[in-house]
Design a protein around this motif. Structure first.
Motif, PDB file in Angstrom:
ATOM      1  N   UNK A 227       0.855  -1.189   0.000  1.00  0.00           N
ATOM      2  CA  UNK A 227       0.000   0.000   0.000  1.00  0.00           C
ATOM      3  C   UNK A 227       0.889   1.236   0.000  1.00  0.00           C
ATOM      4  N   UNK A 228       0.354   2.327  -0.557  1.00  0.00           N
ATOM      5  CA  UNK A 228       1.025   3.626  -0.478  1.00  0.00           C
ATOM      6  C   UNK A 228       0.076   4.609   0.195  1.00  0.00           C
ATOM      7  N   UNK A 229       0.661   5.659   0.761  1.00  0.00           N
ATOM      8  CA  UNK A 229      -0.183   6.667   1.384  1.00  0.00           C
ATOM      9  C   UNK A 229      -1.102   7.275   0.330  1.00  0.00           C
ATOM     10  N   UNK A 230      -2.329   7.538   0.721  1.00  0.00           N
ATOM     11  CA  UNK A 230      -3.354   8.060  -0.194  1.00  0.00           C
ATOM     12  C   UNK A 230      -2.913   9.408  -0.765  1.00  0.00           C
ATOM     13  N   UNK A 231      -2.986   9.511  -2.087  1.00  0.00           N
ATOM     14  CA  UNK A 231      -2.572  10.753  -2.750  1.00  0.00           C
ATOM     15  C   UNK A 231      -3.555  11.876  -2.519  1.00  0.00           C
ATOM     16  N   UNK A 232      -4.809  11.550  -2.240  1.00  0.00           N
ATOM     17  CA  UNK A 232      -5.831  12.586  -2.091  1.00  0.00           C
ATOM     18  C   UNK A 232      -5.751  13.258  -0.716  1.00  0.00           C
ATOM     19  N   UNK A 233      -5.587  12.442   0.332  1.00  0.00           N
ATOM     20  CA  UNK A 233      -5.614  13.006   1.690  1.00  0.00           C
ATOM     21  C   UNK A 233      -4.258  13.006   2.371  1.00  0.00           C
ATOM     22  N   UNK A 234      -3.240  12.472   1.703  1.00  0.00           N
ATOM     23  CA  UNK A 234      -1.910  12.431   2.299  1.00  0.00           C
ATOM     24  C   UNK A 234      -1.796  11.487   3.484  1.00  0.00           C
ATOM     25  N   UNK A 235      -2.691  10.508   3.561  1.00  0.00           N
ATOM     26  CA  UNK A 235      -2.631   9.521   4.634  1.00  0.00           C
ATOM     27  C   UNK A 235      -3.525   9.820   5.826  1.00  0.00           C
TER      28      UNK A 235
ATOM     29  N   UNK B 288      -8.754   4.975   5.547  1.00  0.00           N
ATOM     30  CA  UNK B 288      -7.594   4.260   6.092  1.00  0.00           C
ATOM     31  C   UNK B 288      -6.291   5.031   5.935  1.00  0.00           C
ATOM     32  N   UNK B 289      -6.234   5.948   4.958  1.00  0.00           N
ATOM     33  CA  UNK B 289      -4.996   6.666   4.657  1.00  0.00           C
ATOM     34  C   UNK B 289      -4.086   5.917   3.696  1.00  0.00           C
ATOM     35  N   UNK B 290      -4.497   4.695   3.283  1.00  0.00           N
ATOM     36  CA  UNK B 290      -3.672   3.850   2.416  1.00  0.00           C
ATOM     37  C   UNK B 290      -4.462   3.373   1.199  1.00  0.00           C
ATOM     38  N   UNK B 291      -3.741   3.177   0.084  1.00  0.00           N
ATOM     39  CA  UNK B 291      -4.338   2.582  -1.112  1.00  0.00           C
ATOM     40  C   UNK B 291      -3.416   1.469  -1.589  1.00  0.00           C
ATOM     41  N   UNK B 292      -3.996   0.300  -1.823  1.00  0.00           N
ATOM     42  CA  UNK B 292      -3.226  -0.853  -2.318  1.00  0.00           C
ATOM     43  C   UNK B 292      -2.757  -0.552  -3.733  1.00  0.00           C
ATOM     44  N   UNK B 293      -1.466  -0.819  -4.007  1.00  0.00           N
ATOM     45  CA  UNK B 293      -0.909  -0.466  -5.310  1.00  0.00           C
ATOM     46  C   UNK B 293      -0.275  -1.642  -6.034  1.00  0.00           C
ATOM     47  N   UNK B 294       0.189  -2.662  -5.311  1.00  0.00           N
ATOM     48  CA  UNK B 294       0.818  -3.781  -6.018  1.00  0.00           C
ATOM     49  C   UNK B 294       0.917  -5.017  -5.147  1.00  0.00           C
ATOM     50  N   UNK B 295       1.170  -6.134  -5.827  1.00  0.00           N
ATOM     51  CA  UNK B 295       1.439  -7.401  -5.171  1.00  0.00           C
ATOM     52  C   UNK B 295       2.903  -7.760  -5.374  1.00  0.00           C
ATOM     53  N   UNK B 296       3.469  -8.493  -4.398  1.00  0.00           N
ATOM     54  CA  UNK B 296       4.888  -8.805  -4.480  1.00  0.00           C
ATOM     55  C   UNK B 296       5.211 -10.011  -3.613  1.00  0.00           C
ATOM     56  N   UNK B 297       6.441 -10.479  -3.737  1.00  0.00           N
ATOM     57  CA  UNK B 297       6.892 -11.550  -2.866  1.00  0.00           C
ATOM     58  C   UNK B 297       8.176 -12.187  -3.373  1.00  0.00           C
TER      59      UNK B 297
END
Length: 194
Positions: free
Chosen positions: A110-118, A127-136
């Motif tokens: 997740x990254x901090x939300x671009x609209x509200x800055x977290x 939540x302040x977060x938006x899921x952006x990718x999967x990894x492992x």
């Protein structure tokens, strides 16, 4: 894991570009280290403000001999540099354990939300977060099936939608705007990012 688009009973529009990673590992007959970025169009039955039924996916794969000590720290460092370069130096990342069949351990990032800055808003569901990718870390069975000895090799992989990154970078609140062909909307973006 996701609804898919079938053309016929036998043909499916691809839901991810991970097949390129597998083909690259198989084609690498010397089993030398791999460091690739792949790109391709994918299709999923999703349609809301932050998802689209079609999107461009970018994936990364790193495979190397175990003595190089490729670890989760390398994956996290790579993604932190990537996201900060894409979305700005103030971007924070959060790794949540998840399940993906080709990696173990697996993480949603997740990254901090671009609209509200977290701080929390309707876009990030407070939540302040938006899921952006999967990894492992690449699963040992994936290495084995593609001709790599998992006792000698390790690696990591990640995947994200470029369209979602464009949303976050430019503050676009609805991904569907990218496909609406509205000249007024599209002309506000300079073709050369400065």
């Amino acid at each position: 894991m996701q609804d898919s688009f079938y053309i016929t009973d036998k043909y499916l529009l691809r839901t991810q570009t991970s097949s390129v990673q597998a083909r690259t590992m198989v084609a690498n007959e010397e089993k030398s280290p791999i460091r690739i970025i792949t790109l391709g169009k994918t299709y999923r039955r999703e349609d809301d403000a932050t998802h689209s039924h079609q999107f461009n996916q970018i994936e990364g794969l790193v495979i190397d001999r175990k003595e190089t000590k490729i670890s989760l720290a390398d994956l996290k460092g790579t993604l932190e540099v990537f996201m900060k370069k894409m979305l700005g130096e103030k971007t924070e990342l959060r790794f949540r354990p998840s399940y993906f069949p080709f990696t173990e351990p697996s993480y949603e990032v997740d990254v901090t939300c671009f609209k509200c800055g977290g701080k929390g808003c309707s876009l990030c569901k407070q939540t302040g977060w938006i899921e952006v990718l999967g990894s492992g870390m690449v699963h040992p069975n994936v290495l084995r099936m593609n001709g790599y000895d998992p006792d000698k090799y390790a690696g990591f992989a990640f995947g994200t939608g470029i369209d979602r990154l464009a949303m976050f970078k430019y503050g676009i609140t609805d991904m569907r705007y990218l496909y609406a062909n509205d000249i007024k909307f599209l002309s506000q973006f300079d073709r050369m990012d400065k």
